[in-house]
Design an enzyme around this catalytic site. Structure first.
Site, PDB file in Angstrom:
ATOM      1  N   LEU A  89      -1.664 -31.488  13.093  1.00  0.00           N
ATOM      2  CA  LEU A  89      -1.823 -31.548  11.202  1.00  0.00           C
ATOM      3  C   LEU A  89      -3.565 -32.656  11.294  1.00  0.00           C
ATOM      4  O   LEU A  89      -3.511 -33.321  12.153  1.00  0.00           O
ATOM      5  CB  LEU A  89      -0.526 -32.690  10.986  1.00  0.00           C
ATOM      6  CG  LEU A  89      -0.848 -32.567   9.385  1.00  0.00           C
ATOM      7  CD1 LEU A  89      -0.845 -31.630   8.588  1.00  0.00           C
ATOM      8  CD2 LEU A  89       0.273 -33.427   8.502  1.00  0.00           C
ATOM      9  N   HIS A 106      -3.591 -18.577  10.350  1.00  0.00           N
ATOM     10  CA  HIS A 106      -1.696 -18.574  10.244  1.00  0.00           C
ATOM     11  C   HIS A 106      -1.277 -17.063  10.544  1.00  0.00           C
ATOM     12  O   HIS A 106      -1.305 -16.212  10.374  1.00  0.00           O
ATOM     13  CB  HIS A 106      -1.235 -19.224   9.559  1.00  0.00           C
ATOM     14  CG  HIS A 106       0.142 -19.670   9.745  1.00  0.00           C
ATOM     15  ND1 HIS A 106       0.498 -20.558  10.209  1.00  0.00           N
ATOM     16  CD2 HIS A 106       1.851 -18.617   8.875  1.00  0.00           C
ATOM     17  CE1 HIS A 106       1.540 -20.820  10.173  1.00  0.00           C
ATOM     18  NE2 HIS A 106       2.676 -19.348   9.645  1.00  0.00           N
TER      19      HIS A 106
END
Ligand code: GAR
Length: 191
Positions: A89, A106
């Protein structure tokens, strides 16, 4: 010319394409100055070495250390960050410092199949288990939450009845290799 850092944790096929496109052609638009990786044996490190791009392996703790990361970016005068299979993250300070100058790819059609733990083969497995009729890629700006920044670009691929997770992964990778570099270039031209 924009100075780019590519953050990647894995094989690095996307990172390789990005480096070849910009550095290999002496692009006037961008140059990859640095590869940031959090795994010591990741394939991406070899791609960086082959292309003469500096790389650094960082720990999760270093990623979350504001002074360390901002100094690293400053040292290489990084203008723009590309996440290409980077699985940690991004901390808030980095997302804020590079607001609209940090993007991610993604391997699914966000907002579906995003969030913590949704990466790589886990995404394709979930898409397959849910008998989705289509999948695809999403290129988006990065904020401090997994996969939630504004969407820049999506491309879709149809899923046939007998497609396996492996075939789905291949279709998605094909889209990534087709579109990621040109979408990065389009963004950087506008800057
Ligand atoms: C890519 O499919 C990318 O979309 C995915 O990791 C792969 C990296 O491949 N990223 C995520 O799952 C992020 N949540 P590569 O190392 O061959 O470029």
């Amino acid at each position: 010319m924009k100075k780019v850092a590519v953050f990647a944790s894995g094989t690095g096929s996307n990172a390789k394409n990005i480096i070849e496109h910009f550095n290999g052609r002496n692009s006037s638009i961008a140059k990859v100055e640095l590869v940031v990786c959090n795994k010591e044996n990741a394939g991406v490190l070899q791609h960086a070495a082959n292309a003469g791009v500096e790389s650094v392996v960082i720990t999760k703790q270093q990623l979350n250390d504001e002074l360390f990361m901002l100094e690293l970016m400053q040292k290489h005068q990084i203008d723009f960050i590309v996440l290409a299979g980077f699985l940690l993250l991004i901390p808030k300070f980095l997302a804020e410092k590079y607001h609209r100058n940090i993007i991610n790819i993604h391997p699914a059609l966000l907002p579906k199949y995003g969030g913590k733990g949704m990466y790589g083969s886990f995404v394709h497995q979930a898409v397959w288990e849910n008998r989705e009729k289509e999948t695809g890629i999403t290129i988006h700006f990065v904020n401090e939450k997994y996969d939630e920044g504004d969407i820049i670009f999506q491309a879709k691929a149809a899923i046939e009845n007998n497609d396996t997770p492996t075939i789905i992964a291949k279709k998605v990778q094909q889209l990534e290799h087709q579109y990621f570099v040109s979408e990065i270039e389009k963004l950087l031209i506008k800057k």
